[in-house]
Design a protein around this motif. Sequence first.
Motif, PDB file in Angstrom:
ATOM      1  N   ILE A  63       0.835  -1.203   0.000  1.00  0.00           N
ATOM      2  CA  ILE A  63       0.000   0.000   0.000  1.00  0.00           C
ATOM      3  C   ILE A  63       0.869   1.251   0.000  1.00  0.00           C
ATOM      4  O   ILE A  63       0.650   2.192  -0.772  1.00  0.00           O
ATOM      5  CB  ILE A  63      -0.960   0.008   1.207  1.00  0.00           C
ATOM      6  N   ILE A  64       1.867   1.256   0.875  1.00  0.00           N
ATOM      7  CA  ILE A  64       2.758   2.415   0.957  1.00  0.00           C
ATOM      8  C   ILE A  64       3.511   2.602  -0.357  1.00  0.00           C
ATOM      9  O   ILE A  64       3.613   3.712  -0.890  1.00  0.00           O
ATOM     10  CB  ILE A  64       3.740   2.262   2.139  1.00  0.00           C
ATOM     11  N   GLU A  65       4.031   1.512  -0.894  1.00  0.00           N
ATOM     12  CA  GLU A  65       4.805   1.592  -2.134  1.00  0.00           C
ATOM     13  C   GLU A  65       3.961   2.137  -3.288  1.00  0.00           C
ATOM     14  O   GLU A  65       4.477   2.811  -4.186  1.00  0.00           O
ATOM     15  CB  GLU A  65       5.368   0.221  -2.482  1.00  0.00           C
ATOM     16  N   ALA A  66       2.656   1.851  -3.255  1.00  0.00           N
ATOM     17  CA  ALA A  66       1.759   2.319  -4.314  1.00  0.00           C
ATOM     18  C   ALA A  66       1.740   3.845  -4.415  1.00  0.00           C
ATOM     19  O   ALA A  66       1.542   4.402  -5.499  1.00  0.00           O
ATOM     20  CB  ALA A  66       0.347   1.797  -4.079  1.00  0.00           C
ATOM     21  N   PHE A  67       1.959   4.535  -3.300  1.00  0.00           N
ATOM     22  CA  PHE A  67       1.957   5.996  -3.312  1.00  0.00           C
ATOM     23  C   PHE A  67       3.178   6.559  -4.040  1.00  0.00           C
ATOM     24  O   PHE A  67       3.157   7.694  -4.507  1.00  0.00           O
ATOM     25  CB  PHE A  67       1.909   6.541  -1.888  1.00  0.00           C
ATOM     26  N   PHE A  68       4.238   5.753  -4.147  1.00  0.00           N
ATOM     27  CA  PHE A  68       5.479   6.230  -4.761  1.00  0.00           C
ATOM     28  C   PHE A  68       5.722   5.606  -6.137  1.00  0.00           C
ATOM     29  O   PHE A  68       6.736   5.876  -6.764  1.00  0.00           O
ATOM     30  CB  PHE A  68       6.653   5.928  -3.813  1.00  0.00           C
ATOM     31  N   LEU A 116      -8.618  -1.339 -11.062  1.00  0.00           N
ATOM     32  CA  LEU A 116      -8.000  -2.621 -11.386  1.00  0.00           C
ATOM     33  C   LEU A 116      -6.523  -2.433 -11.747  1.00  0.00           C
ATOM     34  O   LEU A 116      -5.673  -3.239 -11.349  1.00  0.00           O
ATOM     35  CB  LEU A 116      -8.746  -3.298 -12.534  1.00  0.00           C
ATOM     36  N   CYS A 117      -6.225  -1.373 -12.499  1.00  0.00           N
ATOM     37  CA  CYS A 117      -4.832  -1.073 -12.849  1.00  0.00           C
ATOM     38  C   CYS A 117      -4.012  -0.819 -11.589  1.00  0.00           C
ATOM     39  O   CYS A 117      -2.871  -1.283 -11.465  1.00  0.00           O
ATOM     40  CB  CYS A 117      -4.757   0.156 -13.760  1.00  0.00           C
ATOM     41  N   PHE A 118      -4.599  -0.095 -10.663  1.00  0.00           N
ATOM     42  CA  PHE A 118      -3.924   0.223  -9.404  1.00  0.00           C
ATOM     43  C   PHE A 118      -3.607  -1.064  -8.643  1.00  0.00           C
ATOM     44  O   PHE A 118      -2.478  -1.255  -8.174  1.00  0.00           O
ATOM     45  CB  PHE A 118      -4.824   1.135  -8.561  1.00  0.00           C
ATOM     46  N   LEU A 119      -4.585  -1.962  -8.519  1.00  0.00           N
ATOM     47  CA  LEU A 119      -4.376  -3.231  -7.828  1.00  0.00           C
ATOM     48  C   LEU A 119      -3.354  -4.098  -8.556  1.00  0.00           C
ATOM     49  O   LEU A 119      -2.519  -4.751  -7.926  1.00  0.00           O
ATOM     50  CB  LEU A 119      -5.702  -3.987  -7.697  1.00  0.00           C
ATOM     51  N   PHE A 120      -3.448  -4.120  -9.879  1.00  0.00           N
ATOM     52  CA  PHE A 120      -2.510  -4.910 -10.670  1.00  0.00           C
ATOM     53  C   PHE A 120      -1.077  -4.420 -10.432  1.00  0.00           C
ATOM     54  O   PHE A 120      -0.158  -5.224 -10.247  1.00  0.00           O
ATOM     55  CB  PHE A 120      -2.857  -4.813 -12.157  1.00  0.00           C
ATOM     56  N   ASN A 121      -0.897  -3.105 -10.421  1.00  0.00           N
ATOM     57  CA  ASN A 121       0.430  -2.536 -10.200  1.00  0.00           C
ATOM     58  C   ASN A 121       0.985  -2.904  -8.828  1.00  0.00           C
ATOM     59  O   ASN A 121       2.198  -3.073  -8.666  1.00  0.00           O
ATOM     60  CB  ASN A 121       0.390  -1.009 -10.343  1.00  0.00           C
ATOM     61  N   MET A 122       0.115  -3.025  -7.832  1.00  0.00           N
ATOM     62  CA  MET A 122       0.552  -3.398  -6.490  1.00  0.00           C
ATOM     63  C   MET A 122       1.167  -4.790  -6.483  1.00  0.00           C
ATOM     64  O   MET A 122       2.078  -5.082  -5.711  1.00  0.00           O
ATOM     65  CB  MET A 122      -0.617  -3.339  -5.506  1.00  0.00           C
ATOM     66  N   HIS A 123       0.635  -5.678  -7.329  1.00  0.00           N
ATOM     67  CA  HIS A 123       1.142  -7.049  -7.409  1.00  0.00           C
ATOM     68  C   HIS A 123       2.336  -7.167  -8.360  1.00  0.00           C
ATOM     69  O   HIS A 123       3.266  -7.928  -8.108  1.00  0.00           O
ATOM     70  CB  HIS A 123       0.031  -7.992  -7.891  1.00  0.00           C
ATOM     71  N   ILE A 131       2.051 -10.432 -13.524  1.00  0.00           N
ATOM     72  CA  ILE A 131       2.173 -10.868 -12.133  1.00  0.00           C
ATOM     73  C   ILE A 131       2.677 -12.305 -12.171  1.00  0.00           C
ATOM     74  O   ILE A 131       1.953 -13.229 -12.534  1.00  0.00           O
ATOM     75  CB  ILE A 131       0.820 -10.795 -11.394  1.00  0.00           C
ATOM     76  N   THR A 132       3.933 -12.487 -11.826  1.00  0.00           N
ATOM     77  CA  THR A 132       4.534 -13.813 -11.874  1.00  0.00           C
ATOM     78  C   THR A 132       4.130 -14.633 -10.648  1.00  0.00           C
ATOM     79  O   THR A 132       3.586 -14.090  -9.673  1.00  0.00           O
ATOM     80  CB  THR A 132       6.066 -13.717 -11.912  1.00  0.00           C
ATOM     81  N   LEU A 133       4.423 -15.928 -10.700  1.00  0.00           N
ATOM     82  CA  LEU A 133       4.121 -16.800  -9.569  1.00  0.00           C
ATOM     83  C   LEU A 133       4.840 -16.309  -8.320  1.00  0.00           C
ATOM     84  O   LEU A 133       4.266 -16.296  -7.224  1.00  0.00           O
ATOM     85  CB  LEU A 133       4.537 -18.242  -9.884  1.00  0.00           C
ATOM     86  N   GLU A 134       6.088 -15.876  -8.485  1.00  0.00           N
ATOM     87  CA  GLU A 134       6.861 -15.416  -7.326  1.00  0.00           C
ATOM     88  C   GLU A 134       6.233 -14.176  -6.696  1.00  0.00           C
ATOM     89  O   GLU A 134       6.154 -14.049  -5.466  1.00  0.00           O
ATOM     90  CB  GLU A 134       8.299 -15.117  -7.765  1.00  0.00           C
ATOM     91  N   GLU A 135       5.775 -13.251  -7.533  1.00  0.00           N
ATOM     92  CA  GLU A 135       5.123 -12.036  -7.017  1.00  0.00           C
ATOM     93  C   GLU A 135       3.809 -12.382  -6.331  1.00  0.00           C
ATOM     94  O   GLU A 135       3.485 -11.839  -5.267  1.00  0.00           O
ATOM     95  CB  GLU A 135       4.875 -11.050  -8.168  1.00  0.00           C
ATOM     96  N   TYR A 136       3.059 -13.295  -6.943  1.00  0.00           N
ATOM     97  CA  TYR A 136       1.775 -13.702  -6.371  1.00  0.00           C
ATOM     98  C   TYR A 136       1.971 -14.433  -5.055  1.00  0.00           C
ATOM     99  O   TYR A 136       1.247 -14.207  -4.088  1.00  0.00           O
ATOM    100  CB  TYR A 136       1.030 -14.589  -7.376  1.00  0.00           C
TER     101      TYR A 136
END
Length: 220
Positions: A63-68, A116-123, A131-136
């Motif tokens: 969440i924090i990283e999403a702001f930057f 959805l783009c915002f959530l996708f970017n978080m992953h 979104i790779t298996l490792e990220e997931y």
Amino acid sequence: MGASQTHSEHKYQDLMSKTGFSLEQIKNLHNRFKQLSGNNETISRENLDSVPGLAYNPIRKQIIEAFFDKRNQHENEVGSFEEIGFEQFIMVMSHFRPPSLKTTLEEKEAMRKEKLCFLFNMHDTDNDGIITLEEYRKVVEELLSKSGAMGQEVAREIADAAMLEVASTNVPHMAPHEFYEGITFEHFEQILKGLEMESRMYIRFLDVDTTTMHCGKSTA
């Protein structure tokens, strides 16, 4: 004083156009920004990390990283900022703005895609569009293992099984020897197709409840 106030009002008008927030909402968010930054021009990850409402959130880091994340500034840039100013802060907050009674179906669809783009970017932490298996795995492990309900190994197995399910759904004719690279944004849209996002995705941890924000008036 008068010139400075006029400049601020003009800047707020520009932000209203960019974000969809009302003038009152922007002023409220500016006050909260100043509290978080200690009246400085920018805020850092450390400023957001100290917010009490985020302390026990299992995906606090994301969440924090999403702001930057530059991808969340409605522009085509990638990478991240070390610190952000108020305009960048409010652009991220605009992703959580719920629709109003006057929002058209076309506007709602655009808002849904934006969320959805915002959530996708978080992953998608490495900005490669997948979104790779490792990220997931990382997200699922943090969500489940930090809840105390299960260990990291069990969380990892659940993530692997979920990714296999996604692969079989999106690439049904994949041969046993083929490797599923990961979830594209198109796949992500399909996975969340039945989930109502427009009004459910909101944020409380900044002491600004966006569910109470309506066009032209804020009850926060």
